[in-house]
Structures are given as structure tokens and as C-alpha cells.
Design a protein around this motif. Structure first.
Motif, PDB file in Angstrom:
ATOM      1  N   GLY A  79       0.797  -1.221   0.000  1.00  0.00           N
ATOM      2  CA  GLY A  79       0.000   0.000   0.000  1.00  0.00           C
ATOM      3  C   GLY A  79       0.833   1.277   0.000  1.00  0.00           C
ATOM      4  N   GLN A  80       2.111   1.167   0.259  1.00  0.00           N
ATOM      5  CA  GLN A  80       2.939   2.381   0.386  1.00  0.00           C
ATOM      6  C   GLN A  80       3.163   3.071  -0.963  1.00  0.00           C
ATOM      7  OE1 GLN A  80       6.146   0.107   2.161  1.00  0.00           O
ATOM      8  NE2 GLN A  80       6.062   1.312   4.035  1.00  0.00           N
ATOM      9  N   ILE A  81       3.263   4.399  -0.884  1.00  0.00           N
ATOM     10  CA  ILE A  81       3.671   5.154  -2.083  1.00  0.00           C
ATOM     11  C   ILE A  81       5.209   5.134  -2.114  1.00  0.00           C
ATOM     12  CG2 ILE A  81       3.663   7.413  -3.225  1.00  0.00           C
ATOM     13  CD1 ILE A  81       0.857   6.435  -2.957  1.00  0.00           C
ATOM     14  N   VAL A  82       5.742   4.744  -3.253  1.00  0.00           N
ATOM     15  CA  VAL A  82       7.197   4.574  -3.361  1.00  0.00           C
ATOM     16  C   VAL A  82       7.788   5.602  -4.318  1.00  0.00           C
ATOM     17  CG1 VAL A  82       9.033   2.986  -4.066  1.00  0.00           C
ATOM     18  CG2 VAL A  82       6.977   2.091  -2.984  1.00  0.00           C
ATOM     19  N   ALA A  83       8.815   6.293  -3.850  1.00  0.00           N
ATOM     20  CA  ALA A  83       9.597   7.107  -4.790  1.00  0.00           C
ATOM     21  C   ALA A  83      10.725   6.220  -5.289  1.00  0.00           C
ATOM     22  CB  ALA A  83      10.159   8.334  -4.081  1.00  0.00           C
ATOM     23  N   ALA A  88       0.298   4.124 -10.188  1.00  0.00           N
ATOM     24  CA  ALA A  88      -0.113   5.243  -9.332  1.00  0.00           C
ATOM     25  C   ALA A  88       0.709   5.306  -8.049  1.00  0.00           C
ATOM     26  CB  ALA A  88      -1.596   5.094  -8.997  1.00  0.00           C
ATOM     27  N   LYS A  89       1.230   4.187  -7.627  1.00  0.00           N
ATOM     28  CA  LYS A  89       1.977   4.186  -6.357  1.00  0.00           C
ATOM     29  C   LYS A  89       3.481   4.366  -6.556  1.00  0.00           C
ATOM     30  CE  LYS A  89      -1.191   1.486  -3.575  1.00  0.00           C
ATOM     31  NZ  LYS A  89      -1.708   0.429  -4.450  1.00  0.00           N
ATOM     32  N   VAL A  90       3.909   4.467  -7.822  1.00  0.00           N
ATOM     33  CA  VAL A  90       5.354   4.611  -8.076  1.00  0.00           C
ATOM     34  C   VAL A  90       5.660   6.017  -8.589  1.00  0.00           C
ATOM     35  CG1 VAL A  90       7.353   3.697  -9.339  1.00  0.00           C
ATOM     36  CG2 VAL A  90       5.497   2.154  -8.666  1.00  0.00           C
ATOM     37  N   LYS A  91       6.395   6.782  -7.800  1.00  0.00           N
ATOM     38  CA  LYS A  91       6.822   8.121  -8.255  1.00  0.00           C
ATOM     39  C   LYS A  91       8.270   7.980  -8.731  1.00  0.00           C
ATOM     40  CE  LYS A  91       3.166  10.020  -6.315  1.00  0.00           C
ATOM     41  NZ  LYS A  91       2.163   9.671  -7.324  1.00  0.00           N
ATOM     42  N   TYR A  92       8.446   7.915 -10.032  1.00  0.00           N
ATOM     43  CA  TYR A  92       9.784   7.646 -10.575  1.00  0.00           C
ATOM     44  C   TYR A  92      10.513   8.936 -10.922  1.00  0.00           C
ATOM     45  CZ  TYR A  92      13.422   6.249 -13.869  1.00  0.00           C
ATOM     46  OH  TYR A  92      14.620   6.097 -14.515  1.00  0.00           O
ATOM     47  N   ALA A  93      11.758   9.018 -10.485  1.00  0.00           N
ATOM     48  CA  ALA A  93      12.612  10.141 -10.894  1.00  0.00           C
ATOM     49  C   ALA A  93      14.015   9.578 -11.075  1.00  0.00           C
ATOM     50  CB  ALA A  93      12.611  11.229  -9.836  1.00  0.00           C
ATOM     51  N   ALA A 122      14.046  14.484  -8.008  1.00  0.00           N
ATOM     52  CA  ALA A 122      14.105  13.274  -7.180  1.00  0.00           C
ATOM     53  C   ALA A 122      13.719  13.603  -5.735  1.00  0.00           C
ATOM     54  CB  ALA A 122      15.507  12.676  -7.240  1.00  0.00           C
ATOM     55  N   VAL A 123      14.223  14.713  -5.259  1.00  0.00           N
ATOM     56  CA  VAL A 123      13.902  15.123  -3.884  1.00  0.00           C
ATOM     57  C   VAL A 123      12.390  15.373  -3.767  1.00  0.00           C
ATOM     58  CG1 VAL A 123      14.217  16.989  -2.196  1.00  0.00           C
ATOM     59  CG2 VAL A 123      16.199  16.025  -3.395  1.00  0.00           C
ATOM     60  N   ALA A 124      11.834  16.006  -4.792  1.00  0.00           N
ATOM     61  CA  ALA A 124      10.390  16.283  -4.778  1.00  0.00           C
ATOM     62  C   ALA A 124       9.607  14.975  -4.745  1.00  0.00           C
ATOM     63  CB  ALA A 124      10.012  17.109  -6.004  1.00  0.00           C
ATOM     64  N   ALA A 125      10.049  13.987  -5.522  1.00  0.00           N
ATOM     65  CA  ALA A 125       9.357  12.684  -5.544  1.00  0.00           C
ATOM     66  C   ALA A 125       9.433  12.032  -4.165  1.00  0.00           C
ATOM     67  CB  ALA A 125       9.979  11.776  -6.599  1.00  0.00           C
ATOM     68  N   ALA A 126      10.586  12.118  -3.540  1.00  0.00           N
ATOM     69  CA  ALA A 126      10.762  11.483  -2.220  1.00  0.00           C
ATOM     70  C   ALA A 126       9.829  12.105  -1.190  1.00  0.00           C
ATOM     71  CB  ALA A 126      12.215  11.611  -1.773  1.00  0.00           C
ATOM     72  N   LYS A 127       9.643  13.419  -1.308  1.00  0.00           N
ATOM     73  CA  LYS A 127       8.792  14.119  -0.328  1.00  0.00           C
ATOM     74  C   LYS A 127       7.351  13.646  -0.400  1.00  0.00           C
ATOM     75  CE  LYS A 127      11.432  18.342   0.390  1.00  0.00           C
ATOM     76  NZ  LYS A 127      11.738  19.621  -0.227  1.00  0.00           N
ATOM     77  N   LYS A 128       6.945  13.191  -1.576  1.00  0.00           N
ATOM     78  CA  LYS A 128       5.543  12.773  -1.754  1.00  0.00           C
ATOM     79  C   LYS A 128       5.326  11.302  -1.414  1.00  0.00           C
ATOM     80  CE  LYS A 128       5.105  15.647  -5.699  1.00  0.00           C
ATOM     81  NZ  LYS A 128       5.474  15.320  -7.038  1.00  0.00           N
ATOM     82  N   ALA A 129       6.389  10.609  -1.012  1.00  0.00           N
ATOM     83  CA  ALA A 129       6.281   9.140  -0.871  1.00  0.00           C
ATOM     84  C   ALA A 129       6.417   8.696   0.579  1.00  0.00           C
ATOM     85  CB  ALA A 129       7.368   8.495  -1.712  1.00  0.00           C
ATOM     86  N   ALA A 142      17.831  13.624   3.515  1.00  0.00           N
ATOM     87  CA  ALA A 142      17.479  14.836   4.266  1.00  0.00           C
ATOM     88  C   ALA A 142      15.981  15.131   4.250  1.00  0.00           C
ATOM     89  CB  ALA A 142      18.259  16.015   3.701  1.00  0.00           C
ATOM     90  N   THR A 143      15.232  14.541   3.301  1.00  0.00           N
ATOM     91  CA  THR A 143      13.778  14.786   3.279  1.00  0.00           C
ATOM     92  C   THR A 143      13.086  14.111   4.457  1.00  0.00           C
ATOM     93  OG1 THR A 143      13.284  12.792   1.984  1.00  0.00           O
ATOM     94  CG2 THR A 143      13.704  14.831   0.736  1.00  0.00           C
ATOM     95  N   GLY A 144      13.761  13.138   5.063  1.00  0.00           N
ATOM     96  CA  GLY A 144      13.149  12.420   6.190  1.00  0.00           C
ATOM     97  C   GLY A 144      12.358  11.194   5.749  1.00  0.00           C
ATOM     98  N   THR A 145      12.143  11.061   4.448  1.00  0.00           N
ATOM     99  CA  THR A 145      11.461   9.854   3.953  1.00  0.00           C
ATOM    100  C   THR A 145      12.435   8.686   4.111  1.00  0.00           C
ATOM    101  OG1 THR A 145      10.252  11.167   2.348  1.00  0.00           O
ATOM    102  CG2 THR A 145      10.376   8.808   1.912  1.00  0.00           C
ATOM    103  N   PRO A 146      11.991   7.570   4.710  1.00  0.00           N
ATOM    104  CA  PRO A 146      12.916   6.444   4.868  1.00  0.00           C
ATOM    105  C   PRO A 146      13.483   5.983   3.519  1.00  0.00           C
ATOM    106  CG  PRO A 146      10.855   6.032   6.034  1.00  0.00           C
ATOM    107  CD  PRO A 146      10.647   7.288   5.243  1.00  0.00           C
ATOM    108  N   VAL A 147      14.770   5.703   3.498  1.00  0.00           N
ATOM    109  CA  VAL A 147      15.440   5.359   2.248  1.00  0.00           C
ATOM    110  C   VAL A 147      15.894   3.900   2.255  1.00  0.00           C
ATOM    111  CG1 VAL A 147      17.566   5.731   0.916  1.00  0.00           C
ATOM    112  CG2 VAL A 147      16.236   7.693   1.723  1.00  0.00           C
ATOM    113  N   VAL A 148      15.543   3.196   1.168  1.00  0.00           N
ATOM    114  CA  VAL A 148      16.089   1.852   0.935  1.00  0.00           C
ATOM    115  C   VAL A 148      17.114   2.003  -0.178  1.00  0.00           C
ATOM    116  CG1 VAL A 148      15.588  -0.494   0.195  1.00  0.00           C
ATOM    117  CG2 VAL A 148      13.894   0.785   1.539  1.00  0.00           C
TER     118      VAL A 148
END
Ligand code: NOJ
Length: 790
Positions: free
Chosen positions: A432-436, A475-480, A496-503, A542-548
Motif C-alpha cells: 500500500g505504500q507510495i514509493v519514490a 499510481a503508487k510509483v513516483k519515478y525520478a 528526485a527530492v520532490a518525488a521522495a517528499k511525496k512518498a 534529508a527529506t526524512g522519507t525512509p530510504v532503501v
């Protein structure tokens, strides 16, 4: 591997025994009291059976000098005027019996065309041997060899190698220049990607699996191809990790670390060997009688073929041991290189060298024997042509793709998943997660094919982006993309940073360019992320979105900062055609991560070469990492860096799972073993003398997910005539464990596990102490001790 002619083997064995017996009697007369040093048993290589030998001798008798030389000549047809040859007009040469082998042909039609010339127009109708670098697949491309080794799964490697053989032989290829079995301790060396890492035991198991897979049960089956163990020897010890550079390796280190995987490949009936580019202790490996004659032919009694590497014969001049081509050819040939790949020097000079007496006819015949043996064993005389109607590959078969996917899944090494304190685990991800999805390698089909992709095609590849989008929906994949491997624009990073912020979570697919930054001539002095990828990573973190972080590389990369900050990190290497589905399944928990590192992962380039099976030193720093800079004299005067830890970022054998495992204390069947009894077995390998040490350990899955654990057994030896590694891998087993399950894992340790290359320059077990560890990686503590008595 069975050549289908085994019954004759005992007759040949008898001949060898008689020869051995007479030389033994001579030696006994000379030194009635002292036993000669034991250099190990010869390999169990099956090539020279009696029926093959008869045919070889029969042919030899009919051959002219020029025809004999012809068998020792090899050209790459793909590069008619490639470096070193200056030759073209192969057809006439083949008709004249002047070529023994061609490689780099396009397909079966091309192979058959040349084979018809050899079979119909050459005087003795000796077939050509067609070679190719089939390294990690032919058309169905598997993970790169370093990744294949990270599976710690020899049966999967064997199946993959066999599938590669099925595909390659359908295109006329009957000889692959694989496996690469070089021990690699230095991540700067680009060719680390092509081998099985730093450990001789694991390397040997992998070498055996490849040879079994390529050569099948019968070498003369139409879907089997001859293997070639390379690069003999010491190539991986290139100084400074710079490709083609000199190697200095003591005999002890050579015997205990660099040679065993070659021995294993040949003991498994491997048909050929490739000599390496490097100088070894001052003598180029392509003109080195110690390694080629003394070890390979005399001690191991290898019967197959030795080819040079590409133009390695002419390179003897650049090495500085020959001032002209004739001398280079003579030195390489008399040292034991049977076939000249691409140098065009045997072709030009060898016959003259025989006429002038610099090379004897007997030496020439011996080289030709090695080539003919392999050709006969492959059944080429009976079946020289490839059936062009045989099923071709492509579209790739479902089962093949499944194997490629399984291999990739098992090769991924989970390096981090949370830190047990401030950073929670994020894997497995939830659908269900939105992924950047960010990074130059997220949708890069070409790089997924890795460094040596045979006839692989980028259109066959499913990338992470494709697989992820299909599985969780666009719809759940924000690709950059975030830019290229070597460069990014400010805008690409900002997007890319913008995509991460939305995910909810960001997957960063970062790393190297497979062909340009690793593999041959791909050594690096800096092991960080190329281009602006590190900056991209920092900004997304730095966006705070967890990174894999999903790392694509042919080696470990020194990313201490990243390993501290990201939520999870997965070493994905270069996974092959099924990169995307395999990554998706592991990231989402449909398959548990189970790969384990086959190289110690450095914190910084300054630690290299770095390997777990090192000697202790007289001033070991111990297991605890010391403060930086040292606080006092006790901390200072030990073997350490004043500005970095000794320990790797991640140790050899390491890899996390989505569960946890607990090990009980191992039980060992004996507290004392006898060196004498073990040595008797080592010398004769007679089953009655076998003295196994049985080690068993209970392993429990203490977490909530089913997973495979790779149980690793290490042995450390002290009190011997020479210093031995603190610990060395001697056995491993993959076991599948459901949550709460306990399995007793049992290892039967053969005497070889306690044998060393001692001060008398011989193999043997020496009295002293053995410590045995069973653990989930090479950094396990504790250990059970065993006395090795006289
Ligand atoms: C040079 C490489 O070192 C070797 O690994 C390869 O097999 C040959 N070229 C043939 O392509």
C-alpha cells in the motif's frame, strides 16, 4: 563428469601407477630414511583415457610440423585485425591446418561454415574448437559471478552453468573461458566481479559447480562444453588492485589461497586452464615453469589444455623477459602454454624454433596432445557440426527465467534494515505504500546484464521500475531518474527530492556502470558512488522519507555515511535478466533475502587489501575496535590504523534476513585427533583410513518469517610450523527454517580441513590446536577447541 569411457580409466591409472612406482623406488633408494615432501594428490582429471590416447598418438604420427603448430594457434574471429594478430584470411589458414581454435563467432551457421573448411579441406580433417566467454549466461543472463557466489548455493550455480552450456552449444560454442577462479582481496580490482571472492574454500566449491554445470555428465554430449579455469595464477593479487599488475605471492600463500580453486576445477575434470597476464614473483604467469610445469603438470598431473590469455604471449616482450617474438613464443611454449590466443607468435615462429632445436619435437608433441585430447573428449571428430535446427533461445524459456530469478533473489545481500535503535526496519515493504523510485539504475536494462553478458540482450531484461510498476501499480510509483551514473543536473536531483517528499518510502537504485567501472580494465582508486549520486542520496535522506538503498556494483563500495543514515541497504550486484522481479520479490518479502558476502566489505579504500582469513600478526589489535586516535601506548603499538577501524564495514559471510537465527554451542565428535592418522588419509584417500571430525550445531529461527540461513564453519589452527589464518572457512550449509523451527546441522570435516602448507613445503596436518566456530558469518566469537596430537 563422465566422459563415457570410464572403464578404461583403471588401465591408464595402472600406467601412471607403474611410472609412479618406478620413480618412487628411485626416490626411496636415494633417501631411504626420509619421506619426500608430500605435495598433495594429483587431480582426478579423466581426460587421458586409453582410448583417447590411442587416437591422439595415431593422429600425431600423421601430422607435419606445420600441422602440429596449427593446433596450438587460436584467433578471435570477431576481431580479424584485433590487437596483436595482424592476421586475416582465416579460411585459407584453416584449410591449410594452421588454426586449432577460433573464438567469438556469432552463431552456429558461422561455426559450421568454418568447421566445414576444417573438416573438408584440411588434410587431416581435425575439427576446430570454438570458444567464447560464456561467463554468467549465454542468452539467459544470470547475476554476475560475484553475485552467483553470494548465493552460497552451488546447486543453483551448477544449474545456471548447465543452462548456459545448453544455450551456447546450440550456437556452436564448445569451450567457455570460465570459471574465473581468481581469489580477490582488493575491491579496487575490477575483475573481482568475475570471481567468487576472497575465500579458497567457497571459491573451490563454486569452481566445482561451474565445471560440473558446463561439462555435464559427458563432455561429448552435444549440450556440454569444456570449461577453462582462469586466470592461472595470482591475477587477483595485482598490486594496488590495478589490472594486469604484478603479483608477489609467497609459496605458502599461493598453495593455501590462490591455487585451491584451480585444483578443484581440474579435480572436477575441468578440461582447460588459461594462463594469466600478471607476473608472479617476477616471472610472467604465461612463461612460468613453476606454476605451469611443476605444479600443473607434475604435481597435479593435469592432462588437458593450457591456453594463454589474449595476446599474453606477445606481452612477454612488454614484461621485459623477451626482446623478440621468437623468444617470447619459445619461453611461453616451453614453460607450458600449449595454445597462443591471438598473439600470432606460435603461428609465426614455433616451427622455426623446432627446426633450430630451441623447442624439441617431443615438447611440441606434448602441447599438441593436450589440444587433441580435449577435442576428442568433446566428441568433435564424430560430431563436428552444430545442429542448426536445434532449439534456439529466445524468447527465453519460462524455466530458464525462473532459474535466473531464483539465482538473483539468492544473491542479494541485505546489509542493513534499521539499526535496532533510532532507525526502524523498513523492509519488507508494504504494497500500500507510495514509493519514490529514484536513481540511474532503477530502469537501466543494459547495466542489469552485468559485465560479461555473452549474447544477452537488453530487451530481455525486466528492470526494477518495470517490475515494481507492474506489481504495485503505476499510481503508487513516483519515478525520478535523478540523473546518470556519472553525472546529474541540479534539476534531476531536485525532481528526485520532490518525488521522495511525496512518498512513504524512497528506493534509491544507485551504483556503478558494470562494463566501464568494473570487470577487465575496470580498476578503481575511489570506491565511492560515481557522479553526483552521493549528493543525490544525501538530499533524499534529508527529506526524512525512509530510504532503501539498492546498490548495483561489481564490488563493495565504501559508503560509511550512507550505511549509517539509510533505513535499509541491499547489495544487488548486477542481477541479470530477471533483476526487476527478483528485487521486487525480496523488497516486498515474497522471498527472504539470503545472500551472504563473499568479500569483506571495506570502510575505506585505505584498508585494502582486506580479507577475513588473514594472519594474526605479533601485535594483533584484538576483536575490539580501538579508539581513534589511540589513547595510550597499549592501544597504539598494535597492528592498526590510527585513523580508521581495522574491522570491515561488513564481514565476509555477512548478510541479514527478515528473521533472526540463534546458534547453540557446537558439539564436536572428538576432543583430540591424531595428525599421523589424518596424514595417512591425506596421502592415500583410502576410505578405511578416513578420520572425519563431526561437528553439529542446533540453529533456530527465532523470528517471524521463514528463511534460509547459511550456516558457516570456520577453523583456526595454532601451534603449527607456520602462522595460519586466524580462521578459515571449511564448510557451509544452506538450511531452510520456518519460524520457531530448530534444525541440527551436521558437518563431516575431512582431514583437509586441518591440513596446511607447512614449513617443509608440503601438505599435511601438524600437531597443535584447532578452534572451530560455527556461526552466521566470519566474525563469530567463542569457538570450540580440539587438540591435534602427534
Ligand atoms: C581477456 C580476458 O582476460 C579473459 O578473461 C578472456 O577470457 C579473454 N580475454 C578472451 O576473451
Amino acid at each position: 563428469m563422465n566422459l563415457g569411457i570410464k572403464p578404461n580409466r583403471w588401465i591408464f591409472g595402472l600406467l601412471i601407477c607403474c611410472t609412479l612406482a618406478s620413480s618412487l623406488t628411485r626416490a626411496q633408494n636415494q633417501a631411504a630414511t626420509e619421506e619426500p615432501p608430500f605435495r598433495g594428490l594429483p587431480v582426478r582429471n579423466d581426460l587421458a583415457t586409453l582410448s583417447i590416447e590411442r587416437r591422439v598418438e595415431d593422429l600425431l604420427k600423421q601430422m607435419t610440423l606445420e600441422e602440429k603448430v596449427g593446433q596450438l594457434v587460436q584467433y578471435s574471429i570477431g576481431t580479424p585485425t584485433g590487437p596483436g594478430t595482424g592476421r586475416s584470411g582465416y579460411e585459407e589458414m584453416i584449410a591449410g591446418g594452421q588454426v586449432g581454435s577460433l573464438f567469438n563467432l556469432e552463431n552456429a551457421t558461422a561455426a559450421n561454415r568454418y568447421q566445414h573448411i576444417a573438416m573438408e579441406r584440411s588434410r587431416l580433417h581435425i575439427p576446430l574448437l570454438f570458444g567464447l566467454d560464456v561467463i554468467h549466461g549465454y542468452r539467459t543472463i544470470f547475476p554476475v559471478p560475484l553475485a552467483m557466489a553470494s548465493t552460497w548455493d552451488p546447486p543453483v550455480v551448477e544449474r545456471a552453468a548447465h543452462l548456459a552450456a545448453e544455450e551456447a552449444t546450440a550456437a556452436g560454442v564448445r569451450w567457455t573461458f570460465s570459471p574465473m577462479v581468481d581469489i580477490a582481496r582488493d575491491a579496487r580490482w575490477g575483475r573481482m566481479i568475475e570471481g567468487a571472492g576472497e575465500d579458497p574454500f567457497l571459491g573451490s566449491e563454486m569452481a566445482r559447480a561451474y565445471v560440473r554445470g558446463y561439462q555435464g555428465r559427458r563432455l561429448d554430449a552435444p549440450d556440454s562444453m569444456a570449461s577453462c579455469a582462469k586466470h592461472y595464477v595470482g591475477y587477483g593479487a595485482a598490486e594496488g588492485g590495478r589490472d594486469y599488475n604484478t603479483a608477489e605471492i609467497s609459496e605458502h600463500t599461493l598453495r593455501e589461497f590462490y591455487l585451491p580453486p584451480f585444483y578443484a576445477a581440474l579435480d572436477e575434470d575441468g578440461a582447460s586452464v588459461m594462463s594469466s597476464f600478471n607476473a608472479l614473483n617476477g616471472v610472467p604467469a604465461t612463461a612460468n615453469p613453476f606454476t605451469l610445469k611443476q605444479i600443473l603438470r607434475k604435481e597435479w598431473q593435469f592432462q588437458g589444455l593450457v591456453t594463454s590469455d589474449w595476446t599474453a604471449v606477445v606481452e612477454l616482450m612488454a614484461h621485459g623477459i623477451a626482446n623478440d617474438g621468437a623468444t617470447a613464443a619459445t619461453k611461453a611454449f616451453t614453460a607450458g602454454v600449449d595454445m597462443d590466443m591471438e598473439s600470432n607468435l606460435y603461428h609465426t615462429y614455433l616451427a622455426d624454433m623446432v627446426k633450430s632445436g630451441k623447442v624439441t619435437e617431443a615438447q611440441l608433441d606434448e602441447g599438441v596432445r593436450h589440444v587433441l585430447r580435449v577435442k576428442i573428449a568433446l566428441g568433435l571428430f564424430e560430431h563436428p557440426y552444430t545442429d542448426e535446427t536445434r532449439k534456439r533461445t529466445g524468447p527465453l524459456d519460462k524455466e530458464n527465467l525462473e532459474l535466473a530469478r531464483i539465482a538473483a533473489e539468492r544473491s542479494f545481500v541485505l546489509l542493513k534494515n534499521g539499526n535496532g535503535k533510532t532507525i526502524p526496519p523498513v523492509l519488507p515493504l508494504k504494497k500500500g505504500q507510495i514509493v519514490a523510485l529514484i536513481g540511474p539504475l532503477a530502469d537501466d536494462a543494459q547495466n542489469m546484464l552485468g559485465s560479461w553478458a555473452g549474447r544477452g540482450q537488453r530487451d530481455d531484461v525486466l528492470t526494477l521500475k518495470t517490475a515494481l510498476t507492474e506489481a504495485i501499480g503505476a499510481a503508487k510509483v513516483k519515478y525520478a531518474q535523478g540523473g546518470q551514473i556519472r553525472n546529474s543536473t541540479d534539476k534531476e536531483i531536485a525532481d528526485a527530492v520532490a518525488a521522495a517528499k511525496k512518498a512513504n518510502v524512497a528506493i534509491l537504485a544507485l551504483g556503478e556502470d558494470a562494463a566501464q567501472m568494473s570487470a577487465e580494465a575496470g580498476s578503481r582508486a575511489h570506491l565511492d558512488l560515481p557522479g553526483r549520486q552521493e549528493e543525490l542520496l544525501e538530499k533524499v535522506v534529508a527529506t526524512g522519507t525512509p530510504v532503501v538503498l539498492v546498490l548495483f556494483s561489481g564490488r563493495p563500495l565504501t559508503l560509511s555515511w550512507a550505511f549509517e543514515r539509510v533505513s535499509a541497504a541491499l547489495a544487488a550486484w548486477f542481477p541479470g535478466v530477471q533483476a526487476g522481479p527478483a528485487l521486487y520479490r525480496v523488497l516486498y518479502g515474497e522471498a527472504a533475502p539470503s545472500g551472504r558476502l563473499v568479500v569483506s566489505w571495506p570502510r575505506t579504500v585505505g584498508q585494502l587489501p582486506l580479507y577475513y582469513n588473514a594472519l594474526s600478526t605479533g601485535r594483533p589489535a584484538g576483536n575490539t575496535d580501538l579508539s581513534h586516535p589511540p589513547q595510550n601506548g597499549i592501544e597504539k603499538y598494535v597492528s592498526r590504523y590510527v585513523d580508521e577501524l581495522n574491522s570491515p564495514q561488513f564481514p565476509f559471510g555477512y548478510g541479514l534476513s527478515y528473521t533472526t537465527f540463534e546458534y547453540a554451542t557446537p558439539e564436536v565428535s572428538a576432543t583430540r585427533i591424531s595428525a599421523k592418522a589424518l596424514n595417512e588419509y591425506l596421502r592415500k584417500r583410502s576410505p578405511d583410513q578416513k578420520r572425519d571430525v563431526i561437528v553439529s550445531v542446533k540453529v533456530t529461527n527465532t523470528g517471524k518469517n521463514s528463511a534460509d540461513e547459511t550456516v558457516q564453519l570456520y577453523v583456526g589452527l595454532t601451534g603449527m610450523s607456520v602462522a595460519e589464518p586466524v580462521k578459515a572457512l571449511k564448510a557451509f550449509q544452506r538450511v531452510a527454517l520456518a519460524p520457531g523451527d530448530t534444525k541440527k546441522v551436521t558437518f563431516e570435516l575431512e582431514p583437509e580441513a586441518f591440513a596446511i602448507w607447512g614449513q617443509r613445503n608440503e601438505w599435511g596436518v601438524e600437531p597443535g590446536k584447532a578452534t572451530i566456530w560455527v556461526s552466521s558469518n566470519s566474525s563469530g566469537q567463542g569457538g570450540v577447541s580440539l587438540e591435534i596430537g602427534e
